[in-house]
Design a protein around this motif. Structure first.
Motif, PDB file in Angstrom:
ATOM      1  N   GLN A  35      73.393  38.636 -16.050  1.00  8.77           N
ATOM      2  CA  GLN A  35      73.052  37.727 -14.946  1.00  8.77           C
ATOM      3  C   GLN A  35      72.028  36.677 -15.358  1.00  8.77           C
ATOM      4  O   GLN A  35      71.774  35.739 -14.614  1.00  8.77           O
ATOM      5  N   THR A  50      64.894  30.747 -11.721  1.00  8.27           N
ATOM      6  CA  THR A  50      65.214  30.980 -10.312  1.00  8.27           C
ATOM      7  C   THR A  50      66.676  31.368 -10.134  1.00  8.27           C
ATOM      8  O   THR A  50      67.004  32.277  -9.354  1.00  8.27           O
ATOM      9  N   LYS A  51      67.580  30.700 -10.850  1.00  6.70           N
ATOM     10  CA  LYS A  51      69.001  31.042 -10.780  1.00  6.70           C
ATOM     11  C   LYS A  51      69.236  32.477 -11.234  1.00  6.70           C
ATOM     12  O   LYS A  51      70.034  33.212 -10.646  1.00  6.70           O
ATOM     13  N   ILE A  53      67.090  34.969 -11.089  1.00  2.00           N
ATOM     14  CA  ILE A  53      66.566  35.874 -10.060  1.00  2.00           C
ATOM     15  C   ILE A  53      67.574  36.027  -8.925  1.00  2.00           C
ATOM     16  O   ILE A  53      67.846  37.141  -8.456  1.00  2.00           O
ATOM     17  N   ASP A  54      68.150  34.901  -8.479  1.00  2.00           N
ATOM     18  CA  ASP A  54      69.153  34.956  -7.403  1.00  2.00           C
ATOM     19  C   ASP A  54      70.366  35.771  -7.833  1.00  2.00           C
ATOM     20  O   ASP A  54      70.906  36.573  -7.061  1.00  2.00           O
ATOM     21  N   ALA A  55      70.821  35.558  -9.076  1.00  2.37           N
ATOM     22  CA  ALA A  55      72.000  36.282  -9.573  1.00  2.37           C
ATOM     23  C   ALA A  55      71.715  37.778  -9.656  1.00  2.37           C
ATOM     24  O   ALA A  55      72.567  38.613  -9.306  1.00  2.37           O
ATOM     25  N   THR A  57      69.477  39.474  -7.858  1.00  2.00           N
ATOM     26  CA  THR A  57      69.353  39.990  -6.492  1.00  2.00           C
ATOM     27  C   THR A  57      70.725  40.237  -5.880  1.00  2.00           C
ATOM     28  O   THR A  57      70.965  41.275  -5.245  1.00  2.00           O
ATOM     29  N   ASN A  58      71.648  39.285  -6.075  1.00  2.00           N
ATOM     30  CA  ASN A  58      73.009  39.462  -5.547  1.00  2.00           C
ATOM     31  C   ASN A  58      73.728  40.623  -6.229  1.00  2.00           C
ATOM     32  O   ASN A  58      74.433  41.396  -5.580  1.00  2.00           O
ATOM     33  N   ASN A  69      63.016  43.669  -4.973  1.00  2.00           N
ATOM     34  CA  ASN A  69      62.340  42.408  -5.237  1.00  2.00           C
ATOM     35  C   ASN A  69      62.383  42.148  -6.735  1.00  2.00           C
ATOM     36  O   ASN A  69      62.065  43.033  -7.540  1.00  2.00           O
ATOM     37  N   ARG A 127      69.966  39.802   2.360  1.00  2.00           N
ATOM     38  CA  ARG A 127      69.870  38.349   2.505  1.00  2.00           C
ATOM     39  C   ARG A 127      71.084  37.613   1.918  1.00  2.00           C
ATOM     40  O   ARG A 127      71.478  36.570   2.427  1.00  2.00           O
ATOM     41  N   SER A 128      71.670  38.137   0.852  1.00  2.00           N
ATOM     42  CA  SER A 128      72.839  37.462   0.287  1.00  2.00           C
ATOM     43  C   SER A 128      74.022  37.540   1.243  1.00  2.00           C
ATOM     44  O   SER A 128      74.762  36.573   1.417  1.00  2.00           O
TER      45      SER A 128
END
Length: 505
Positions: A35, A50-51, A53-55, A57-58, A69, A127-128
């Motif tokens: 990821q 940031t990308k 982290i989002d990947a 988390t999803n 987190n 959240r996703s």
């Protein structure tokens, strides 16, 4: 007064070590390495962090870790001008969905909105899934605005989802006009209601009159048949086509069909169809090919077909990234007097090379064979290439041809591919003008019996390259292409200039 901000750019740092540190029990953090969107040796880019982290988390949400987190721990080495990044994963306090409150839907039924929400009461808050639910509701096209907001529930571990929408008109009466190189001038009228009776049903009545085509359609779709994610609908149609320039005949088709669609997963979908129609080959020219002259008359086609699609594009209308693949198969011969089996497979891939520079690679192959006693595929069931499907050549410009009558005979086997780069032209983005550079290749062959005098049927590769300009004008989309073949046969029909313009008022 004036305020002046002075910015001094510091030294650039390269990424040295990358690690993932997890405090989650019974979890192998190495599965998240894929990821991470950057590698050791790349220049440090906060946006890529940031990308990643989002990947992560999803991905953790997909693995049922809803309360996590992901935090980057960045250590800078000034002497070496490098940065070590450790992604630290820890558990957060748990929260569950207590209530989903839908507001603002004056006309649309609650269930139409709720079935697009990927969370239900008592689910772990995610959240996703929340963001995906909001996008699902927007994609319906029924609402002017959609806002999904998490609110504090009756206890610290409970969350209320506040879904607020503003209705917009979903009925459309449109009148269209345009011109294309293939069909000449055209006009159309359509009446459509995309949210019939507030139930999310789609009803369409349309008609098109063009220089070489007339078409009338009635279509109805229930997207959630029996309150399940299972679409059902029917189609009725009548159309006429003028193929005199290409193959010296006219065609008239009247019929209808039933269709059923259902998802296999988030990105895979299957559609099943049944079609029954009557096709007439008329006005065959006295100088037409003997094969086409033998096709004159009418026949009934009764067929079942399926389409399997995979779609992970980031937009259906204007994709800039992702893959769309499709597999079509059809069997005709369930009654009627037409018998064949056909199949097509294709993919279209979009990749952002740079900001606003989009590369698209498309490929498709197909074949059809007769299962009847005469072992011949009818002219109206064969494939044709050219025009929009192979730029640089006229519609039906390549493939088997009768050199005596110059008629295109169509083929039973084909392949084609396109590589296209879309790029900005330095104009303001709101003008909607883009440039295109492309190359198309393909071939079409196998006309059943091609042994007659004057029949050319070769599977040689054809290719053309060109440039184009497109404009999303206030009056509708306009595109102009200039192309030149670099691989062709002497009997092919080529085309340098191609123009398409269409509008709806």
């Amino acid at each position: 007064f004036f305020m002046t901000f002075t910015v001094e750019e510091g030294e650039r740092y390269r990424v040295k070590d990358i690690a993932v540190n997890s405090s989650l029990r019974h979890f192998d953090a190495s599965v998240l390495n894929e990821q991470i969107t950057f590698e050791s040796g790349d220049w440090y880019d906060a946006e890529e962090v940031t990308k990643s982290i989002d990947a992560m988390t999803n991905a953790l949400g997909d693995l049922q870790f809803a309360f996590v987190n992901v935090r980057p721990d960045v250590k800078r080495n000034r002497d070496e001008q490098t940065i070590d990044i450790t992604f630290v994963i820890s558990e957060t306090s748990r929260a569950f969905v207590e209530l989903i409150d839908v507001r603002g839907n004056v006309r649309t039924l609650d269930k139409v909105i709720r079935r697009e929400i990927e969370l239900v009461e008592s689910d772990p808050f995610n959240r996703s899934k929340l963001a995906k639910s909001e996008q699902n509701i927007k994609n319906l096209g029924y609402f002017e605005t959609v806002t999904v907001t998490p609110l504090q529930g009756s206890a610290p571990d409970k969350t209320i989802l506040d879904v607020e929408v503003a209705e917009q008109s979903t009925g459309e009466l449109s009148i269209g006009a345009g011109f294309s190189t293939t069909e000449g001038p055209l006009a159309d009228v359509s009446l459509r209601e995309r949210n019939l009776l507030g139930k999310g049903q789609d009803l369409l009545l349309s008609g098109t009159v063009a220089g070489k085509r007339t078409e009338f359609n009635l279509a109805f779709t229930e997207p959630y048949f029996l309150d399940r994610d299972f679409s059902a609908g029917f189609d009725l149609f009548h159309m006429t086509r003028d193929f005199q320039d290409e193959s010296s005949f006219n065609q008239r088709r009247t019929g209808g069909g039933l269709r059923f669609g259902y998802p296999l997963s988030e990105k895979w979908r299957q559609v099943l169809r049944y079609r029954l129609d009557r096709t007439e080959i008329t006005d065959v020219s006295s100088s037409a090919s003997a094969f086409i002259a033998g096709q004159e008359g009418d026949r009934i086609t009764s067929s079942v077909s399926q389409r399997l699609t995979y779609d992970d594009r980031n937009s259906i209308q204007f994709p800039t990234e992702g893959l769309l693949s499709w597999l079509d198969t059809e069997f005709a011969g369930i009654g009627g007097d037409t018998d064949y089996v056909s199949g097509k497979f294709g993919s279209s891939y979009y990749y952002p090379v740079a900001e606003k520079w989009i590369f698209n690679l498309l490929g498709e192959v197909g074949g059809i064979t007769s299962t009847g006693d005469d072992d011949i595929v009818r002219i109206n069931d064969r494939y044709f290439l050219g025009g929009a499907t192979l730029r640089g050549f006229e519609s039906a410009g390549i493939g088997p041809r009768d050199l005596v009558s110059s008629d295109a005979l169509g083929g039973n086997l084909f392949y084609r591919a396109t590589a296209e780069m879309t790029f900005p032209l330095g104009l303001p983005e709101e003008m909607g003008i883009k440039g295109h550079g492309f190359t198309d290749i393909g071939s079409l062959w196998d006309a059943d019996d091609s042994s007659g005098p004057g029949i050319r049927d070769e599977n040689s590769l054809r290719g053309a390259a060109g440039i184009g300009v497109s404009w999303r004008s206030p009056l509708g989309p306009i595109r102009v292409d200039l192309s030149a073949p670099y691989l062709e046969e002497d009997y092919d029909r080529t085309e340098v200039f191609r123009f398409n313009f269409g509008t709806r008022f």
